[in-house]
Design an enzyme around this catalytic site. Structure first.
Site, PDB file in Angstrom:
ATOM      1  CB  CYS A 181      -0.941  -0.010   1.195  1.00  0.00           C
ATOM      2  SG  CYS A 181      -1.928  -1.517   1.277  1.00  0.00           S
ATOM      3  CG  HIS A 309      -2.126   3.974   5.464  1.00  0.00           C
ATOM      4  ND1 HIS A 309      -2.095   3.912   4.087  1.00  0.00           N
ATOM      5  CD2 HIS A 309      -2.182   2.676   5.897  1.00  0.00           C
ATOM      6  CE1 HIS A 309      -2.119   2.651   3.692  1.00  0.00           C
ATOM      7  NE2 HIS A 309      -2.180   1.882   4.767  1.00  0.00           N
ATOM      8  CB  THR A 313      -7.478  -2.453   9.976  1.00  0.00           C
ATOM      9  OG1 THR A 313      -6.300  -1.655   9.869  1.00  0.00           O
ATOM     10  CG2 THR A 313      -7.892  -2.922   8.591  1.00  0.00           C
ATOM     11  N   PRO A 314      -8.598  -2.016  13.033  1.00  0.00           N
ATOM     12  CG  PRO A 314      -9.952  -3.408  14.337  1.00  0.00           C
ATOM     13  CD  PRO A 314      -9.431  -3.244  12.934  1.00  0.00           C
ATOM     14  CB  ALA A 315      -3.784  -3.208  14.482  1.00  0.00           C
ATOM     15  CD  GLU A 320      -2.082   7.013   9.666  1.00  0.00           C
ATOM     16  OE1 GLU A 320      -1.629   7.806   8.791  1.00  0.00           O
ATOM     17  OE2 GLU A 320      -3.012   6.208   9.427  1.00  0.00           O
ATOM     18  CE  LYS A 338      -6.183   3.819   2.576  1.00  0.00           C
ATOM     19  NZ  LYS A 338      -5.328   4.982   2.831  1.00  0.00           N
ATOM     20  CG  HIS A 343      -6.649   0.378   1.534  1.00  0.00           C
ATOM     21  ND1 HIS A 343      -5.744   1.079   0.756  1.00  0.00           N
ATOM     22  CD2 HIS A 343      -5.894  -0.267   2.471  1.00  0.00           C
ATOM     23  CE1 HIS A 343      -4.528   0.862   1.187  1.00  0.00           C
ATOM     24  NE2 HIS A 343      -4.591   0.044   2.234  1.00  0.00           N
ATOM     25  CG  PHE A 402       0.521  -6.085   4.096  1.00  0.00           C
ATOM     26  CD1 PHE A 402      -0.225  -5.467   5.074  1.00  0.00           C
ATOM     27  CD2 PHE A 402      -0.093  -7.024   3.288  1.00  0.00           C
ATOM     28  CE1 PHE A 402      -1.564  -5.770   5.256  1.00  0.00           C
ATOM     29  CE2 PHE A 402      -1.435  -7.335   3.452  1.00  0.00           C
ATOM     30  CZ  PHE A 402      -2.173  -6.712   4.435  1.00  0.00           C
TER      31      PHE A 402
END
Length: 414
Positions: A181, A309, A313-315, A320, A338, A343, A402
């Site tokens: 990404c 970004h 997503t939770p994490a 961030e 987003k 995304h 990733f």
């Protein structure tokens, strides 16, 4: 838990900013810059219930929302480019036709010479959708691809770069970057290095990614896809919405004293904490942001807008938010876009850079669509509300991939 100390970014002479002489994006919001700005201003999102997959029934489709670009199934490439025909390259061609980008590229090629204009593009899956289709339509007792898909260059990660090279006639260095990404954010950094090293006088940068089964079901297998429109930084967020998009920007050496948009700095890092989970204290994110600020020669307080970004997503969002709060003052206006586009993976860097450039050009500071209840992890920098207006000198974009592969960009208005 102790927060690791962020290593100091080594100081070095600040390279001259590069002029951004053209930019465009095509997303689920529409084609070209005006469509993007209007949707951000009026809070009109582009997500829809998943209707992707020719011939698939509702039961076979993943229960999610997507950011789909209308018209790609019917779009046609010029006859000379049909050997590269696939959904991804159709979007690459469609995006190239917006905001007079093709004409701008022609002018740059004429001005500098085809061999002195680099092409640097980002993608995460390239034309894998065409490869998926080819395997479902095997001929000769399953031994060969069907004739319309029996084109080896289409089935490689470099399909996008090779196609755009043919479409534009550019003959300088041609590079495809695939770092998940962060792919089409890193194109700015790579192009800047090529120009500063004297290997090119200008560069066409960009990125394209399109929806396909590998993307939808692959991310779902990781437990990262929401069944509702994504809600970045919301306390109840439960995953991302996937999208497709394409965009480009032209970079050239800036003429002293000439006003306009600039690429002022970039920062890259790879914390390599985990294959799909960010560093829990955002170490790599902070390194990338700080390096971009240092290379631009500015303080964090000088950034007026930050496109996060923010995947929902939770994490990712919690990490961030923590990194942004540690680096920026409360006065920063930051948001994730987003919720508008989904995304767009390898295209997220270029699309959200265009959003940052729109913020500079129009003084448009978007909020965060679909999100209502702030996560406690969010600092005052992160905004949910309607778009605001404000004059700003610098805007920033974060793209985190990733494997902890991170890139932050600083843009300015000269």
């Amino acid at each position: 838990m102790d927060v690791p100390r962020v290593p100091q970014v080594q100081s070095s002479p600040i390279p001259p900013a590069l002029a951004i002489t053209a930019h465009t994006a095509t997303t689920a919001l529409g084609r070209g810059r005006d469509a993007q700005a209007r949707a951000l201003r009026e809070r009109i999102g582009g997500l829809r219930r998943n209707d992707f997959g020719t011939g698939a029934t509702d039961e076979q489709r993943l229960d999610t929302w997507i950011g789909r670009v209308d018209g790609l199934d019917e779009a046609a490439l010029p006859d000379a480019l049909m050997p590269w025909d696939c959904r991804n390259n159709r979007l690459a061609w469609l995006a190239l036709q917006q905001d007079a980008m093709a004409e701008r590229v022609d002018a740059v090629r004429t001005r500098h010479g085809a061999g002195r204009v680099a092409l640097v593009l980002g993608t995460s899956t390239s034309s894998i959708g065409a490869t998926e289709e080819a395997y479902t339509r095997l001929v000769d007792d399953g031994r060969h691809f069907p004739p319309d898909l029996d084109q080896p260059i289409v089935h490689t990660p470099h399909s996008l770069g090779h196609f755009v090279q043919q479409a534009t006639g550019l003959r300088g260095p041609c590079i495809t970057i695939a770092t998940a990404c962060s792919s089409s954010a890193k194109v700015f950094a790579q192009a800047a290095r090529l120009i500063q090293a004297g290997l090119a006088d200008a560069a066409l940068v960009g990125g394209v990614d399109t929806l396909c089964g590998s993307v939808l079901f692959g991310f779902n297998a990781l437990g990262l896809v929401s069944s509702a429109p994504c809600r970045p930084f919301d306390a109840a967020r439960d995953g991302l919405s996937l999208g497709e998009a394409g965009g480009y920007a032209l970079l050239e050496r800036a003429e002293p004293g000439k006003p306009g948009l600039r690429l002022c700095g970039y920062g890259e890092s790879s914390d390599a904490h985990h294959m799909s989970t960010p560093h829990p204290q955002g170490l790599g994110a902070r390194l990338a942001m700080q390096a971009a600020l240092t290379r631009a020669g500015i303080d964090a307080a000088q950034v007026g807008y930050l496109n996060l970004h923010g995947t929902a997503t939770p994490a990712n969002d919690a990490v961030e938010a923590q990194a942004v709060a540690a680096l920026f003052p409360d006065t920063l206006h930051a948001s994730s876009t987003k919720g508008w586009t989904g995304h767009t993976l390898g295209a997220a860097g270029i699309v959200e850079s265009v959003f940052a450039l729109i913020a500079l050009e129009e003084g448009l500071l978007p909020g965060t669509l679909n999100s209502t209840v702030r996560d406690d992890a969010c600092g005052p920098q992160i905004h949910f509300d309607n778009a605001r207006s404000g004059s700003l000198r610098y805007a920033m974009n974060n793209s985190f991939g990733f494997g902890g592969n991170n890139c932050s960009l600083v843009f300015g208005m000269a």
